[in-house]
Design a protein around this motif. Sequence first.
Motif, PDB file in Angstrom:
ATOM      1  N   GLY A 197       0.755  -1.247   0.000  1.00  0.00           N
ATOM      2  CA  GLY A 197       0.000   0.000   0.000  1.00  0.00           C
ATOM      3  C   GLY A 197       0.784   1.293   0.000  1.00  0.00           C
ATOM      4  N   PHE A 198       0.049   2.385  -0.113  1.00  0.00           N
ATOM      5  CA  PHE A 198       0.572   3.740  -0.226  1.00  0.00           C
ATOM      6  C   PHE A 198       1.405   3.871  -1.500  1.00  0.00           C
ATOM      7  CE2 PHE A 198       0.142   4.519   4.591  1.00  0.00           C
ATOM      8  CZ  PHE A 198      -1.088   5.078   4.408  1.00  0.00           C
ATOM      9  N   GLY A 199       2.267   4.885  -1.572  1.00  0.00           N
ATOM     10  CA  GLY A 199       3.073   5.073  -2.773  1.00  0.00           C
ATOM     11  C   GLY A 199       4.048   3.922  -2.957  1.00  0.00           C
ATOM     12  N   ALA A 200       4.455   3.701  -4.212  1.00  0.00           N
ATOM     13  CA  ALA A 200       5.404   2.627  -4.492  1.00  0.00           C
ATOM     14  C   ALA A 200       6.756   2.883  -3.854  1.00  0.00           C
ATOM     15  CB  ALA A 200       5.555   2.449  -6.011  1.00  0.00           C
ATOM     16  N   ASP A 201       7.028   4.144  -3.476  1.00  0.00           N
ATOM     17  CA  ASP A 201       8.270   4.441  -2.766  1.00  0.00           C
ATOM     18  C   ASP A 201       8.237   3.885  -1.349  1.00  0.00           C
ATOM     19  OD1 ASP A 201       6.206   6.514  -2.694  1.00  0.00           O
ATOM     20  OD2 ASP A 201       7.489   7.551  -1.266  1.00  0.00           O
ATOM     21  N   LEU A 202       7.058   3.529  -0.857  1.00  0.00           N
ATOM     22  CA  LEU A 202       6.906   2.939   0.469  1.00  0.00           C
ATOM     23  C   LEU A 202       6.504   1.466   0.354  1.00  0.00           C
ATOM     24  CD1 LEU A 202       5.136   5.947   2.202  1.00  0.00           C
ATOM     25  CD2 LEU A 202       7.371   5.028   2.793  1.00  0.00           C
ATOM     26  N   GLY A 203       5.251   1.206  -0.028  1.00  0.00           N
ATOM     27  CA  GLY A 203       4.759  -0.167  -0.060  1.00  0.00           C
ATOM     28  C   GLY A 203       5.582  -1.089  -0.931  1.00  0.00           C
ATOM     29  N   ALA A 204       5.822  -0.685  -2.178  1.00  0.00           N
ATOM     30  CA  ALA A 204       6.570  -1.548  -3.095  1.00  0.00           C
ATOM     31  C   ALA A 204       8.010  -1.728  -2.630  1.00  0.00           C
ATOM     32  CB  ALA A 204       6.533  -0.980  -4.508  1.00  0.00           C
ATOM     33  N   VAL A 222       4.848  -6.041 -11.632  1.00  0.00           N
ATOM     34  CA  VAL A 222       4.250  -5.067 -10.726  1.00  0.00           C
ATOM     35  C   VAL A 222       3.126  -4.332 -11.444  1.00  0.00           C
ATOM     36  CG1 VAL A 222       4.627  -2.890  -9.493  1.00  0.00           C
ATOM     37  CG2 VAL A 222       6.318  -4.717  -9.328  1.00  0.00           C
ATOM     38  N   VAL A 223       1.978  -4.203 -10.778  1.00  0.00           N
ATOM     39  CA  VAL A 223       0.905  -3.333 -11.254  1.00  0.00           C
ATOM     40  C   VAL A 223       1.006  -2.032 -10.478  1.00  0.00           C
ATOM     41  CG1 VAL A 223      -1.574  -2.995 -11.499  1.00  0.00           C
ATOM     42  CG2 VAL A 223      -0.599  -5.280 -11.786  1.00  0.00           C
ATOM     43  N   LEU A 224       1.276  -0.947 -11.176  1.00  0.00           N
ATOM     44  CA  LEU A 224       1.420   0.366 -10.559  1.00  0.00           C
ATOM     45  C   LEU A 224       0.115   1.130 -10.746  1.00  0.00           C
ATOM     46  CD1 LEU A 224       3.510   2.220  -9.162  1.00  0.00           C
ATOM     47  CD2 LEU A 224       4.139   3.054 -11.428  1.00  0.00           C
ATOM     48  N   VAL A 225      -0.590   1.388  -9.652  1.00  0.00           N
ATOM     49  CA  VAL A 225      -1.919   1.996  -9.716  1.00  0.00           C
ATOM     50  C   VAL A 225      -1.813   3.509  -9.553  1.00  0.00           C
ATOM     51  CG1 VAL A 225      -4.241   2.012  -8.735  1.00  0.00           C
ATOM     52  CG2 VAL A 225      -2.893  -0.112  -8.741  1.00  0.00           C
ATOM     53  N   ALA A 226      -2.497   4.230 -10.426  1.00  0.00           N
ATOM     54  CA  ALA A 226      -2.517   5.688 -10.353  1.00  0.00           C
ATOM     55  C   ALA A 226      -3.918   6.179 -10.710  1.00  0.00           C
ATOM     56  CB  ALA A 226      -1.487   6.298 -11.299  1.00  0.00           C
ATOM     57  N   LEU A 258       6.236   8.794 -13.587  1.00  0.00           N
ATOM     58  CA  LEU A 258       7.458   8.375 -14.276  1.00  0.00           C
ATOM     59  C   LEU A 258       8.532   7.941 -13.287  1.00  0.00           C
ATOM     60  CD1 LEU A 258       7.714  11.077 -17.102  1.00  0.00           C
ATOM     61  CD2 LEU A 258       6.951   8.696 -17.314  1.00  0.00           C
ATOM     62  N   LYS A 259       8.620   8.626 -12.152  1.00  0.00           N
ATOM     63  CA  LYS A 259       9.606   8.259 -11.134  1.00  0.00           C
ATOM     64  C   LYS A 259       9.291   6.897 -10.546  1.00  0.00           C
ATOM     65  CE  LYS A 259      12.954   8.514  -8.146  1.00  0.00           C
ATOM     66  NZ  LYS A 259      14.276   7.985  -8.570  1.00  0.00           N
ATOM     67  N   HIS A 260       8.010   6.618 -10.302  1.00  0.00           N
ATOM     68  CA  HIS A 260       7.636   5.308  -9.773  1.00  0.00           C
ATOM     69  C   HIS A 260       7.920   4.198 -10.790  1.00  0.00           C
ATOM     70  CE1 HIS A 260       5.995   6.588  -5.973  1.00  0.00           C
ATOM     71  NE2 HIS A 260       5.165   7.438  -6.542  1.00  0.00           N
ATOM     72  N   ILE A 261       7.654   4.459 -12.063  1.00  0.00           N
ATOM     73  CA  ILE A 261       7.973   3.477 -13.106  1.00  0.00           C
ATOM     74  C   ILE A 261       9.481   3.209 -13.121  1.00  0.00           C
ATOM     75  CG2 ILE A 261       8.060   3.113 -15.609  1.00  0.00           C
ATOM     76  CD1 ILE A 261       5.418   4.698 -15.800  1.00  0.00           C
ATOM     77  N   GLU A 262      10.256   4.280 -13.082  1.00  0.00           N
ATOM     78  CA  GLU A 262      11.719   4.152 -13.052  1.00  0.00           C
ATOM     79  C   GLU A 262      12.167   3.317 -11.859  1.00  0.00           C
ATOM     80  OE1 GLU A 262      15.218   7.101 -11.559  1.00  0.00           O
ATOM     81  OE2 GLU A 262      13.832   7.964 -13.028  1.00  0.00           O
ATOM     82  N   ASN A 263      11.560   3.552 -10.696  1.00  0.00           N
ATOM     83  CA  ASN A 263      11.943   2.820  -9.489  1.00  0.00           C
ATOM     84  C   ASN A 263      11.682   1.331  -9.619  1.00  0.00           C
ATOM     85  OD1 ASN A 263      12.690   5.224  -8.322  1.00  0.00           O
ATOM     86  ND2 ASN A 263      10.916   5.382  -6.965  1.00  0.00           N
ATOM     87  N   LEU A 269      12.002  -5.633 -12.629  1.00  0.00           N
ATOM     88  CA  LEU A 269      10.645  -6.145 -12.788  1.00  0.00           C
ATOM     89  C   LEU A 269       9.893  -5.386 -13.875  1.00  0.00           C
ATOM     90  CD1 LEU A 269       9.648  -6.547  -9.033  1.00  0.00           C
ATOM     91  CD2 LEU A 269      10.190  -8.378 -10.652  1.00  0.00           C
ATOM     92  N   PRO A 270       9.147  -6.097 -14.717  1.00  0.00           N
ATOM     93  CA  PRO A 270       8.263  -5.420 -15.672  1.00  0.00           C
ATOM     94  C   PRO A 270       7.090  -4.801 -14.939  1.00  0.00           C
ATOM     95  CG  PRO A 270       7.929  -7.799 -15.792  1.00  0.00           C
ATOM     96  CD  PRO A 270       9.083  -7.576 -14.845  1.00  0.00           C
ATOM     97  N   VAL A 271       6.523  -3.733 -15.520  1.00  0.00           N
ATOM     98  CA  VAL A 271       5.469  -3.001 -14.831  1.00  0.00           C
ATOM     99  C   VAL A 271       4.309  -2.706 -15.776  1.00  0.00           C
ATOM    100  CG1 VAL A 271       6.653  -0.812 -15.264  1.00  0.00           C
ATOM    101  CG2 VAL A 271       4.939  -0.931 -13.454  1.00  0.00           C
ATOM    102  N   VAL A 272       3.103  -2.824 -15.271  1.00  0.00           N
ATOM    103  CA  VAL A 272       1.892  -2.418 -15.962  1.00  0.00           C
ATOM    104  C   VAL A 272       1.272  -1.276 -15.171  1.00  0.00           C
ATOM    105  CG1 VAL A 272      -0.369  -3.121 -16.842  1.00  0.00           C
ATOM    106  CG2 VAL A 272       1.472  -4.795 -16.712  1.00  0.00           C
ATOM    107  N   VAL A 273       0.933  -0.187 -15.838  1.00  0.00           N
ATOM    108  CA  VAL A 273       0.282   0.939 -15.162  1.00  0.00           C
ATOM    109  C   VAL A 273      -1.234   0.767 -15.263  1.00  0.00           C
ATOM    110  CG1 VAL A 273      -0.114   3.434 -15.191  1.00  0.00           C
ATOM    111  CG2 VAL A 273       2.193   2.525 -15.543  1.00  0.00           C
ATOM    112  N   ALA A 274      -1.892   0.758 -14.119  1.00  0.00           N
ATOM    113  CA  ALA A 274      -3.355   0.700 -14.070  1.00  0.00           C
ATOM    114  C   ALA A 274      -3.876   2.062 -13.634  1.00  0.00           C
ATOM    115  CB  ALA A 274      -3.813  -0.380 -13.096  1.00  0.00           C
ATOM    116  N   ILE A 275      -4.666   2.689 -14.492  1.00  0.00           N
ATOM    117  CA  ILE A 275      -5.275   3.974 -14.141  1.00  0.00           C
ATOM    118  C   ILE A 275      -6.691   3.713 -13.645  1.00  0.00           C
ATOM    119  CG2 ILE A 275      -5.953   6.255 -14.964  1.00  0.00           C
ATOM    120  CD1 ILE A 275      -2.949   5.836 -14.966  1.00  0.00           C
ATOM    121  N   ASN A 276      -6.916   3.934 -12.362  1.00  0.00           N
ATOM    122  CA  ASN A 276      -8.270   3.793 -11.816  1.00  0.00           C
ATOM    123  C   ASN A 276      -9.144   4.910 -12.388  1.00  0.00           C
ATOM    124  OD1 ASN A 276      -8.150   1.492 -10.313  1.00  0.00           O
ATOM    125  ND2 ASN A 276      -7.878   2.509  -8.341  1.00  0.00           N
TER     126      ASN A 276
END
Length: 453
Positions: A197-204, A222-226, A258-263, A269-276
């Motif tokens: 949970g929370f930002g990917a800089d914390l939870g992930a 990783v599914v990155l939710v925004a 973009l920073k979270h994707i970079e992280n 790990l490959p990443v998919v962005v999910a826009i709620n």
Amino acid sequence: MKGGAAGGGYAQVVPMDEINLHFTGDFHAITSANNLLAALIDNHIQQGNELNIDTRNITWKRCVDMNDRALRNIVIGLGAKTDGFVREDHFIITVASEIMAILCLATDMADLKERLGNIIIGYNIQGAPVYAKELNAVGSMAALLKDAIKPNLVQTLEHSPAFIHGGPFANIAHGCNSVTATKAALKMADYVITEAGFGADLGAEKFLDIKCRVAGLKPSAVVLVATIRALKYNGGVAKDNLNTPNLEALKAGSANLLKHIENIKKYGLPVVVAINAFVHDSKEEVEYLENLCKEQGVEISMSEVWAKGGEGAIDLANKLIDIIDKDEAKFAPIYDVNSSIKEKIETIAREIYGANAVNYIGTVNTKIKKLEEMGLDKMPICMAKTQYSLSDDPKKLGAPKDIDISIRDIYVNNGAGFIVALTGDIMTMPGLPKKPAAFNIDVNDDGVITGLF
């Protein structure tokens, strides 16, 4: 001021009211085990203090599952001689208790008991650590946790199984559900999604650097939710105006995404962005994010689970499965656990937060040196930091540049197996806002709870 733990709309786990209140009583068991240890410490001192515990250097805190700022700093033992020794004490919220972390990271009862025994409750007059096992606390604490260690199985509104077990907040604790729940799910399903949970800089970051390391887990993607709303907020739009289309603000705030994707990519790990999706998202805003992610070589999907349930995430699921089937994950934690404490902290600050430097305030350097002298430095780092910013200042939105991270305290959760670094103004006992959620909650004559959210 935060939302619930059960989702929303047609993307919910149920029973929502039970999950957000007492649920199975796990939190109460953790609170009781934590406070049993606190009571045993003060009783030991009262009964002669055979371990020579330094009452000025007790690090174990009491806890309660409630935001109550008045309990942050207290004095106990007031009254008669039989009421104990007077000393300063502190409360933390239950989700920040080391018992919570231990429950979530333990693999079985034997491991749980070993971790409980390894808790450092403070130091003796000579400055040596005192452990919970020296107070004969392990068996009784484990007895209180005998049911809490078992994962809790619930379901979504569409009857898909879900485990909800443990609840360490990602801003002040390690932010991951239990190892036992994740491993149970991996035995039962082809695909397991773990919320961090929370930002990917914390939870992930904590999921990947702490939980995966401890449990030997190797995630596939990783599914990155925004949300477009949140990205516009990071672009400088006031909360009252987030429903108004604002492409320029979205462009500015997308630096955060973009920073979270970079992280995530730094972990291999490959990443998919999910826009709620929200009803006020404009076509132009959606198209901009789609093009932006395409430029990064990242798949993006509009997730409509709130309005449509599982049907609203079929595209997301298919894209995620396609990425997993390519088997391109080369997961590795961001730092070597055997590096020095400062090297690990500074790696997280530099690579994940984008900081230039780390400042160690007050007695932090002395505490780090002591941990190194005791051989307690070869552990992962759990950063306690605001969830509102990549920095330690909640007002610095987007992807702030030229920032420093300030470490104002550091301590070891020896039973959990990690070191906690407190940044900025983060607190392990939050306070209530001016209008607490409690104002809106009630129960009718039939026992139905209303106003939770």
